[in-house]
Design a protein around this motif. Sequence first.
Motif, mmCIF file in Angstrom:
data_model
loop_
_atom_site.group_PDB
_atom_site.id
_atom_site.type_symbol
_atom_site.label_atom_id
_atom_site.label_comp_id
_atom_site.label_asym_id
_atom_site.label_seq_id
_atom_site.Cartn_x
_atom_site.Cartn_y
_atom_site.Cartn_z
ATOM 1 N N ILE A 632 15.447 -47.747 59.475
ATOM 2 C CA ILE A 632 16.490 -48.931 59.633
ATOM 3 C C ILE A 632 16.523 -49.790 60.155
ATOM 4 C CG2 ILE A 632 19.079 -48.791 59.472
ATOM 5 C CD1 ILE A 632 17.667 -46.724 57.309
ATOM 6 N N VAL A 633 16.522 -51.219 59.954
ATOM 7 C CA VAL A 633 16.229 -52.002 60.824
ATOM 8 C C VAL A 633 17.296 -52.786 61.042
ATOM 9 C CG1 VAL A 633 13.871 -51.506 60.008
ATOM 10 C CG2 VAL A 633 14.559 -53.131 59.259
ATOM 11 N N ALA A 634 16.712 -54.344 61.859
ATOM 12 C CA ALA A 634 18.672 -54.960 61.953
ATOM 13 C C ALA A 634 18.512 -56.138 60.805
ATOM 14 C CB ALA A 634 18.154 -55.594 63.627
ATOM 15 N N PRO A 635 19.186 -56.437 60.223
ATOM 16 C CA PRO A 635 18.813 -57.810 59.408
ATOM 17 C C PRO A 635 19.122 -58.806 60.174
ATOM 18 C CG PRO A 635 21.389 -56.048 59.218
ATOM 19 C CD PRO A 635 20.399 -56.018 60.661
ATOM 20 N N ALA A 636 18.834 -59.219 60.664
ATOM 21 C CA ALA A 636 18.497 -60.649 61.708
ATOM 22 C C ALA A 636 19.052 -60.085 62.947
ATOM 23 C CB ALA A 636 19.860 -60.998 60.896
ATOM 24 N N ALA A 637 18.652 -60.870 63.317
ATOM 25 C CA ALA A 637 18.589 -61.348 65.160
ATOM 26 C C ALA A 637 20.199 -61.424 65.620
ATOM 27 C CB ALA A 637 17.613 -62.473 65.794
ATOM 28 N N GLY A 638 20.404 -60.634 66.703
ATOM 29 C CA GLY A 638 21.999 -60.323 67.187
ATOM 30 C C GLY A 638 22.196 -59.226 68.209
ATOM 31 N N ILE A 639 22.940 -58.840 68.586
ATOM 32 C CA ILE A 639 23.946 -57.978 69.087
ATOM 33 C C ILE A 639 24.017 -56.723 68.672
ATOM 34 C CG2 ILE A 639 25.481 -57.804 71.431
ATOM 35 C CD1 ILE A 639 25.244 -60.048 72.092
ATOM 36 N N VAL A 640 23.831 -55.755 69.034
ATOM 37 C CA VAL A 640 23.919 -54.400 68.493
ATOM 38 C C VAL A 640 25.681 -54.063 68.889
ATOM 39 C CG1 VAL A 640 23.904 -51.766 68.231
ATOM 40 C CG2 VAL A 640 21.874 -53.312 68.641
ATOM 41 N N THR A 641 26.207 -54.673 68.175
ATOM 42 C CA THR A 641 27.887 -54.013 68.322
ATOM 43 C C THR A 641 28.329 -52.641 68.863
ATOM 44 O OG1 THR A 641 29.051 -54.742 66.911
ATOM 45 C CG2 THR A 641 28.539 -56.422 68.531
ATOM 46 N N GLU A 642 27.777 -51.599 67.459
ATOM 47 C CA GLU A 642 27.902 -50.056 67.786
ATOM 48 C C GLU A 642 27.087 -49.598 67.095
ATOM 49 O OE1 GLU A 642 31.243 -49.920 64.662
ATOM 50 O OE2 GLU A 642 32.513 -51.453 65.133
ATOM 51 N N LEU A 643 26.931 -48.603 67.462
ATOM 52 C CA LEU A 643 25.206 -47.644 67.267
ATOM 53 C C LEU A 643 26.941 -46.302 67.028
ATOM 54 C CD1 LEU A 643 22.988 -47.113 66.992
ATOM 55 C CD2 LEU A 643 22.482 -46.117 69.487
ATOM 56 N N ASN A 644 26.425 -45.540 65.384
ATOM 57 C CA ASN A 644 27.487 -44.562 65.024
ATOM 58 C C ASN A 644 26.980 -43.235 65.442
ATOM 59 O OD1 ASN A 644 29.393 -46.479 65.698
ATOM 60 N ND2 ASN A 644 28.919 -46.746 63.638
ATOM 61 N N VAL A 645 25.900 -43.236 66.264
ATOM 62 C CA VAL A 645 24.759 -42.347 65.419
ATOM 63 C C VAL A 645 23.638 -41.995 67.002
ATOM 64 C CG1 VAL A 645 24.223 -42.272 63.283
ATOM 65 C CG2 VAL A 645 22.934 -43.416 64.726
ATOM 66 N N THR A 646 23.572 -40.102 66.981
ATOM 67 C CA THR A 646 22.835 -39.513 68.160
ATOM 68 C C THR A 646 21.513 -38.983 68.120
ATOM 69 O OG1 THR A 646 24.036 -37.465 67.754
ATOM 70 C CG2 THR A 646 25.133 -39.748 69.587
#
Length: 681
Positions: A632-646
């Motif tokens: 599962i990859v980033a669709p664009a450059a940016g900042i990961v503001t949420e990560l909802n899984v472990t």
Amino acid sequence: MTDRTAITSVLVANRGEIARRVFATCRRMGLGTVAVFSDADADSPHVAEADAAIRLPGNTPGETYLRADAIIAAARAAGADAIHPGYGFLSENADFAKAVLDAGLAWIGPPVKSIESMGSKVESKKMMDAAGVPVLAELDPSEVTEKHLPVLIKASAGGGGRGMRVVRDLADLQDELEAARREAGSAFGDPTVFCERYLETGRHIEVQVMADTHGTVWAVGERECSIQRRHQKVVEEAPSPLVERTPYMRQRLFEASRLAAEAIGYEGAGTVEFLADEEGEFFFLEMNTRLQVEHPVTEATTGLDLVRLQLQVAAGRALPPEQPPLRGHSIEVRLYAEDPAHDWQPQSGTVHKIDIPSTAVEFGALTEAAIRLDSGVVDGSVVGVHYDPMLAKVISYAETRDEAAHLLASALARARIHGLVTNRDLLVRVLRHPAFLAGDTDTAFFTTHGLAELARPLTTPDDEQLSAVAAALADAAANRAAARVVGRLPGGWRNLPSQAQVKSYESRTGGAIDVRYRTTRTTIEVEGHDGLSVVEATPNRVVLDLPGEHGPVRRIFDIARYGDLVCVDSALGPVALTRTPRFVDPASQVAAGSLLAPMPGNVIRLGAKAGDTVEAGQPILWLEAMKMEHKIVAPAAGIVTELNVTVGQQVEVGAVLAVVDDSPPVTDKDTAGPENTEETK
């Protein structure tokens, strides 16, 4: 001669399509059948078709179909006296074969020593090299350097594309090795992998062998399996176009294959696989000590029942001295629940309907031009996330290759497959492609001819629009039929002119379609379709006369609906539409940049954490589903503001896994007030 005990009841240590295939032959031979099933497979057709079925508690392969002790206990509990391993899972596991024999059961497969010899692809290549079979050199992963690139990582204990990775950059080698080991361990219970030089293009040719306990070895015929995705075969055929046009190649292939089988004292059905070039030179890849997925094309072109021969050899019967001659041509495609246009993304959910026209037989012999269907699903089956997403093998047979290709393409194009996105359209385009029809197929077929082009829908936007018109008219008819008071009145009819009725749909190609129509005293008028005449409109069928240069052209559309999903089938091609709701629930909306789970799965690894700055295409996490890893990859450059899984978390399809904010960062300059210039004084 080897003394064998008579076989009366067979347990198949497998699931789905292959279990049904073996059961079909057992029934023809008057043998009893026993199924095993995981909790996820409790409602599978193979369970319902067996004389007895034993539950293997759990869902994952490691909990169920890879547990040798549980399978042998199941055979004893059901009174089976033989075990057929199918393919995949434990089919090439020597320890399992030995345990079956030690339990006093008949093993429908080759001798344990033969499995051991070929079980390690590393050692098997050394053995074949010593026997005089041409081989492609194996590389120790720890010794791979830039000069060896590109290399192919392969699982030592299995096949089917599991654990395979192509490495073109040395910096990626370690990560890909670890991923390959995880996949191999999950699929086969053995994480051992090795490397070999990767040939960007080539022809995948394999030879079906059959050997008895009396010294007879048949090289029954060759198959070409060059069209592959993720190193897993998609289209297979017999005989091979390359072999057909290359002098003496078949003779040399058969000699090498018999040599390979004789070198390890082989018995039963097996396949010797080679990588060949356009000049007909070939190299040994591996020997699969089991029945192959693609065995039906060999059965069609020889008239043999390979499962029957397996059972007879296991019972000590001798093969006839002369093997049967080849006849005609057969092509098999693997119909998958997957989306080729989106990185072959596997699908899960309900198969509402699967109907392949021209099907003459299921799991049986073809003697004239027709379609054979070997499927693990039926109407209403649920495709889960724990196993391979193959729905069916669709096989054609005809006198010539062209006829076999056209017959198969037509059957697939007219098939009714409702509920899941599949690779059906891609298969039809491959079968109709000029390069395929010319026999110009190699392992780079999708790259050479453009996956995006091959994965296009069979229908055009105009076809989709017309199918949506049929869907709207059928929906209106269904609404009238369901009305308790005015069901017999023409829906939408007004005594005075009024606004058009509107029905809105979303096609799977991503387009919104609005159908506007008015019902008059004598007909139904559809905006944007001048000259269209409605001949018949019922909830399940719509007949339209379309304007043509030489008069009206009649088209028939069959409509099926499953909740908001509307499936329209016609000679124009299949169209799947989703009704657009009039009002959208705000709770169903997600934030921009949200990464949604494309399928249910297990989070096995994280590539970023909240607050990280990421580049477009950078992996955020990995999901494991259907025995494969999915980035599962980033669709664009940016900042990961949420990560909802472990790691270790199970997620459902559509779950918001993470959010990547690709808006430009706010700077001090952006928030400062106007500068103290002459203009602002």
